[in-house]
Structure formats: C-alpha cells, structure tokens
Design a protein around this motif. Structure first.
Motif, PDB file in Angstrom:
ATOM      1  N   LEU A 158       0.836  -1.202   0.000  1.00 45.72           N
ATOM      2  CA  LEU A 158       0.000   0.000   0.000  1.00 45.72           C
ATOM      3  C   LEU A 158       0.869   1.250   0.000  1.00 45.72           C
ATOM      4  CD1 LEU A 158      -2.919   1.089   0.170  1.00 45.72           C
ATOM      5  CD2 LEU A 158      -2.666   1.074   2.666  1.00 45.72           C
ATOM      6  N   TRP A 159       1.945   1.236   0.816  1.00 44.95           N
ATOM      7  CA  TRP A 159       2.868   2.375   0.822  1.00 44.95           C
ATOM      8  C   TRP A 159       3.543   2.555  -0.542  1.00 44.95           C
ATOM      9  CZ3 TRP A 159       5.408   0.151   5.819  1.00 44.95           C
ATOM     10  CH2 TRP A 159       4.592   0.439   6.920  1.00 44.95           C
ATOM     11  N   TRP A 189       0.807   6.378   2.494  1.00 42.30           N
ATOM     12  CA  TRP A 189       2.225   6.612   2.226  1.00 42.30           C
ATOM     13  C   TRP A 189       2.728   7.818   3.004  1.00 42.30           C
ATOM     14  CZ3 TRP A 189       6.855   5.509   1.565  1.00 42.30           C
ATOM     15  CH2 TRP A 189       7.787   6.396   1.013  1.00 42.30           C
ATOM     16  N   HIS A 190       1.959   8.888   3.039  1.00 38.94           N
ATOM     17  CA  HIS A 190       2.392  10.082   3.760  1.00 38.94           C
ATOM     18  C   HIS A 190       2.494   9.828   5.261  1.00 38.94           C
ATOM     19  CE1 HIS A 190       0.989  12.932   0.288  1.00 38.94           C
ATOM     20  NE2 HIS A 190       2.213  12.469   0.107  1.00 38.94           N
ATOM     21  N   GLY A 191       1.819   8.805   5.755  1.00 37.39           N
ATOM     22  CA  GLY A 191       1.903   8.479   7.175  1.00 37.39           C
ATOM     23  C   GLY A 191       3.001   7.502   7.533  1.00 37.39           C
ATOM     24  N   ALA A 192       3.688   6.968   6.516  1.00 40.40           N
ATOM     25  CA  ALA A 192       4.724   5.962   6.780  1.00 40.40           C
ATOM     26  C   ALA A 192       6.038   6.619   7.174  1.00 40.40           C
ATOM     27  CB  ALA A 192       4.933   5.099   5.541  1.00 40.40           C
ATOM     28  N   VAL A 193       6.786   5.961   8.036  1.00 40.49           N
ATOM     29  CA  VAL A 193       8.112   6.421   8.464  1.00 40.49           C
ATOM     30  C   VAL A 193       9.108   5.322   8.114  1.00 40.49           C
ATOM     31  CG1 VAL A 193       9.551   7.161  10.381  1.00 40.49           C
ATOM     32  CG2 VAL A 193       7.107   7.752  10.352  1.00 40.49           C
ATOM     33  N   LEU A 194       9.982   5.616   7.161  1.00 39.55           N
ATOM     34  CA  LEU A 194      10.981   4.633   6.732  1.00 39.55           C
ATOM     35  C   LEU A 194      12.325   4.906   7.377  1.00 39.55           C
ATOM     36  CD1 LEU A 194      10.247   4.369   2.888  1.00 39.55           C
ATOM     37  CD2 LEU A 194       9.458   2.867   4.721  1.00 39.55           C
ATOM     38  N   PRO A 195      13.117   3.866   7.632  1.00 42.87           N
ATOM     39  CA  PRO A 195      12.838   2.440   7.410  1.00 42.87           C
ATOM     40  C   PRO A 195      12.116   1.760   8.571  1.00 42.87           C
ATOM     41  CG  PRO A 195      15.077   2.687   8.175  1.00 42.87           C
ATOM     42  CD  PRO A 195      14.509   4.083   8.109  1.00 42.87           C
TER      43      PRO A 195
END
Length: 256
Positions: A158-159, A189-195
């Motif tokens: 989804l990201w 995606w805007h809420g994801a924090v990588l890695p």
C-alpha cells in the motif's frame, strides 16, 4: 488502485503498475539495476527450471534453499543476494503472486510496469507524460496470501502504491483525477516512516526473524533507483534503456 490478482483483472487501464515491495518488484529493480533481464514465472517447480533452460537464463531459487547451499555463488529471490551476483545476464524469477499479477495484466492489454520504494519516483516520472496525453493507470499492490490462498493485504505494498501515485500526481502540470482508493494509498504513504515502519510491519518482521533483515533494509531505500521495469513479451527490461518507439505512420489520401 486495486489489490492482488483479482483486482488486477477488475480495472482495465493503459498502464498497470505492480507493487510487491517484499520482495518481487524490489528484487526486479535490483536485477535491472545490474543489467539483468528478468523473466518472471508463475510457478516454483520443475517448470521454472525448464523455463530457464529455454531462455538460456539462471534460475533464482528460494531464500531458504539458497541458505542451505554450501556454495557461495547462488542467486535467490532475495534482493540482497542479487545485489552481489556477477556474470548473470538473464534471470528467471519465480513468483506465484507478483508474476501471476503481471501476466494477468499483460493479457488485458495493459503495458505492465514494476514498482517498489526504490524506483517509485522513476516510475512516476516515466508515466507522467503518458498520463498527460490521456493514458489511464491502475496501480496494483500485490499483497500476500494467507494459508487458505485468500488475499492478505500488505501495508508495505500500500505504501509503495501510494508513493508512485503521489509522485505521479505531483509531477503533472494539470490536475488528474484519482480514485478514492488511490487517494487512500497516498494518505497511507504520507503516514509511513521509513525504514522503521517497514522493519516493524508484519512482512518486515517475518523476513527479519527468518534472517533476511538485509532484504528489508534494501527494500526501504526510497528513490535510489532510476530503472523502470516494463514487461516486454516474457521478460522485464528497463524502459529507460530501450530504444524509443518508431514514429507513427499516417496514411495519405485515405481515411486516418
């Protein structure tokens, strides 16, 4: 945006983007970065070996099979292993999920593209002028399969889908319509924090616990690749390295 093989068949489009971050399309991008032509294949059995022989290609084995081998030179479905191989020009990559989706989309008449976090921006930039000219795009997060073979949505896909869609919308000079599902992927995606999030999602934990944390780390590297994998016949090749299509001929003195 629609999920998995069934979703891929449900939404016809001119261009279809397959996203399988852990790890089919990530492995695909790493291979093309190294100049390797990739032949996706639906099955992981003797048919895959026969397919490799037919195309003069090396067959990628499963991660655990590769670990059990004593020799240092092996090619597996692990993107980390592919980042180190030498002397391979063609690779058969068995993937019942990602490959099945890719071929189903190709059979619908769409131009199939492979995307992951590593090349999301490159794929979006390649698609942008085509969308500006009126082409339609469906983005298909592959997901995983439960033990009963039903779809298991995978947040990392989804990201990846959201990353491609966000960059594509940002790269267009004129506004383009996006479905609510596509906008949902962008919000995710805007809420994801990588890695960190990739390491701590269900798929990342499974791979890390099995000893493949390097695969997760490679998959989390955002926009480090400029390759745009497109399915041409039976193999994926880098669209940026292919010759441009020839000019379209116009008929003179008759209907056009």
């Amino acid at each position: 945006m629609e999920w998995g093989p069934t979703g891929a068949a449900a939404v016809p489009a001119d261009y279809a983007v397959v996203v399988d971050v852990l790890s089919f399309t990530t492995t695909l991008s790493v291979a093309l970065e190294r100049g390797i032509e990739v032949f996706p294949f639906r099955w992981r059995d003797s048919r895959a070996a026969e397919h490799a022989v037919r195309h003069g290609a090396t067959l990628a084995v499963g991660r655990f099979e590769a670990m059990s081998r004593g020799d240092a030179r092996h090619v597996s479905l692990s993107p980390a292993s592919l980042a180190e191989v030498q002397g391979i020009e063609r690779l058969v990559l068995p993937s019942p999920n990602g490959s099945t989706i890719a071929f189903a989309l190709a059979e619908s008449g769409a131009q199939v593209v492979g995307a992951c976090l590593r090349n999301a921006g490159a794929v979006a930039r390649w698609l942008a002028p085509r969308v500006a000219d009126g082409a339609s795009v469906v983005v298909v997060p592959a997901g995983e399969r439960w033990y009963d073979d039903t779809l298991r949505p995978a947040v990392e896909d989804l990201w990846g889908a959201g990353a491609v869609i966000a960059d594509l919308l940002d790269g267009l000079e004129s506004p383009a319509s996006a479905s609510p599902e596509a906008r949902m992927a962008v919000a995710a995606w805007h809420g994801a924090v990588l890695p960190v999030d990739l390491l701590n999602c269900a798929g990342g934990i499974e791979l890390a616990d099995a000893g493949f944390i390097a695969d997760v780390e490679i998959s989390a590297r955002l926009d480090v690749s400029e390759v745009v994998p497109v399915l041409v016949g039976e193999s994926f090749r880098d669209a940026t390295a292919l010759p441009p299509p020839g000019p379209r001929l116009r008929r003179v003195g008759g209907p056009t």
